[in-house]
Scaffold this active site. Structure first.
Site, short mmCIF file in Angstrom:
data_model
loop_
_atom_site.label_atom_id
_atom_site.label_comp_id
_atom_site.label_asym_id
_atom_site.label_seq_id
_atom_site.Cartn_x
_atom_site.Cartn_y
_atom_site.Cartn_z
N GLU A 57 0.82 -1.21 0.00
CA GLU A 57 0.00 0.00 0.00
C GLU A 57 0.86 1.26 0.00
O GLU A 57 1.96 1.27 0.55
CB GLU A 57 -0.90 0.00 1.24
CG GLU A 57 -1.97 -1.08 1.17
CD GLU A 57 -2.71 -1.32 2.49
OE1 GLU A 57 -3.80 -1.90 2.43
OE2 GLU A 57 -2.21 -0.95 3.55
N CYS A 113 3.37 8.46 1.11
CA CYS A 113 4.05 7.53 1.99
C CYS A 113 4.12 6.20 1.25
O CYS A 113 3.09 5.63 0.90
CB CYS A 113 3.21 7.42 3.26
SG CYS A 113 3.80 6.22 4.43
N CYS A 147 7.29 -6.97 7.47
CA CYS A 147 8.49 -6.41 8.09
C CYS A 147 9.02 -7.41 9.10
O CYS A 147 8.25 -8.03 9.83
CB CYS A 147 8.18 -5.08 8.77
SG CYS A 147 9.65 -4.31 9.50
N CYS A 174 8.27 -4.89 15.76
CA CYS A 174 7.84 -3.93 16.78
C CYS A 174 6.43 -4.34 17.24
O CYS A 174 5.56 -4.60 16.40
CB CYS A 174 7.85 -2.51 16.23
SG CYS A 174 9.46 -2.05 15.55
N CYS A 200 3.04 -2.51 16.02
CA CYS A 200 2.87 -2.22 14.60
C CYS A 200 2.21 -3.38 13.87
O CYS A 200 2.66 -4.52 13.97
CB CYS A 200 4.24 -1.93 13.99
SG CYS A 200 4.22 -1.74 12.19
N CYS A 224 -0.34 5.57 10.27
CA CYS A 224 0.91 4.90 10.65
C CYS A 224 0.64 3.58 11.32
O CYS A 224 -0.15 3.51 12.26
CB CYS A 224 1.67 5.73 11.68
SG CYS A 224 2.47 7.14 11.01
#
Ligand code: SAH
Ligand code: SF4
Length: 353
Positions: free
Chosen positions: A105, A118, A125, A129, A132, A343
């Protein structure tokens, strides 16, 4: 909004080189290897990035013979959004389906007359974290250089872009080769022609990669700090066990920024965990000798998360504490949260709604 069938100008073949994976010097080498003049690379670069060409036949300043030869060895990839969602505040999320069926995205965040885009650098990933959503999907694969720059080209067909932030899905510095090549294409005068001051890489703090990034390209840097003690940062950002706060800050001090720019320190506020005035005080202390501006990001909730956003009063007090001590600080509103475009909410999947 769904787009019609994908138009393939030529089916990419595995032995063909996608020219959008090459920086300008690499394209020059590629062409020279086939006995072609160097300046052809500049011409082709301009066609790809300034005129958005995807077929060699469009390249009117290149001879028919050479165009036909190019089809034998190369192709030019392109991304088309599979879906575009627009939020109440004008934020727009693009879903791109990749060759192998994976998806990523990109998000457009309109502010006044300017648009920030962005973009993503990985499918998933590996950094893990805990707050997230992208991190909870683990890493599927790195994006290629062409997949990174093609997000920009696709969005630019719809809006004029001012700022590019590598803050979407993935850890840019964990895909360093491809990201550096993509950044070079972005700031190349014959490429996407973006000013180095308008391009920002956001990282969780991979220190050796950060140092290499600084040696190879000039761009703005944003660092996700998110905690002021190693004890807490180890818990919410496993990368901190390899590169603890002191080591990260030492690398930031040496990072070569464009002009007199400042490093952006991102700080996700997790209710009751890192949002006290004691945290704010430690933050001012560890950042005292780093030219920086602070971005406070209230936690954006997502399914399965064990965290809560900060209380309004805590957020305000934290913000004011930093401001009163002469830090440049902005609280980033959760733009696009109604379409899961904020975010930490990107997951590369279509919403079911
Ligand atoms: N991997 C890079 C860039 C992508 S994450 C990095 O970590 O910097 C972009 C930003 O989103 C980071 O600052 C991260 O701390 C923040 N973020 C991740 N999940 C979030 C959430 N649920 N709410 C608010 N911010 C989040
Ligand atoms: Fe990866 Fe950044 Fe999410 Fe951490 S915050 S898991 S580094 S995308």
């Amino acid at each position: 909004m769904l787009n019609g069938p994908f138009l393939f100008l030529q089916m990419p073949d595995t032995h063909l080189t996608d020219l959008k994976n090459l920086t300008l010097p690499a394209l020059e080498k590629f062409l020279q290897g086939q006995g072609k003049e160097r300046y052809r690379a500049t011409q082709i670069f301009k066609w790809m990035y300034q005129k958005d060409a995807t077929a060699f036949d469009e390249m009117s300043n290149i001879s028919k013979d050479l165009r036909e030869e190019l089809w034998q060895t190369a192709f030019i990839s392109r991304l088309e959004p599979e879906a575009v969602e627009t939020g109440k505040d004008g934020t727009r999320k693009y879903l791109f389906r990749l060759e192998d069926g994976n998806a990523v995205e990109s998000v457009i965040i309109p502010t006044d007359d300017r648009n920030t885009i962005c973009i993503s650098t990985q499918v998933g990933c590996a950094m893990g974290c805990t707050f997230c959503l992208t991190g909870s999907f683990k890493l599927t694969r790195n994006l290629t250089t062409s997949e990174i720059v093609n997000q920009i080209l696709a969005v630019r067909r719809d809006v004029e872009l001012r700022n590019i932030v590598l803050m979407g899905m993935g850890e840019p510095l964990h895909n360093l080769e491809n990201v550096i090549a993509a950044l070079k294409i972005m700031v190349d005068d014959n490429g996407l022609q973006l000013s180095t001051r308008k391009v920002t890489v956001s990282t969780c703090g991979l220190v050796p990669e950060l140092e290499r990034l600084g040696r190879e390209v000039t761009v703005n840097l944003a660092v996700s700090l998110n905690a002021t003690t190693d004890e807490l940062r180890n818990r919410i950002m496993p990368v901190n066990k390899a590169y603890p706060i002191a080591m990260l800050l030492a690398a930031l001090k040496k990072f070569p920024l464009p002009g007199r720019r400042k490093i952006t320190i991102e700080y996700v506020l997790l209710g009751g965990l890192n949002d006290s005035l004691e945290d704010a005080r430690r933050l001012t202390r560890i950042l005292s000798d780093i030219p920086c501006k602070i971005n406070l990001i209230p936690f954006n909730p997502h399914e399965g998360a064990d965290f809560v956003p900060p209380a309004d009063a805590a957020l305000e007090a934290f913000h004011k504490y930093l401001l009163d001590r002469n830090f440049t600080v902005i609280t980033r509103d959760s733009r696009g949260s109604d379409i899961s475009a904020a975010c930490g909410q990107l997951k590369g999947r279509l919403e079911r709604s």
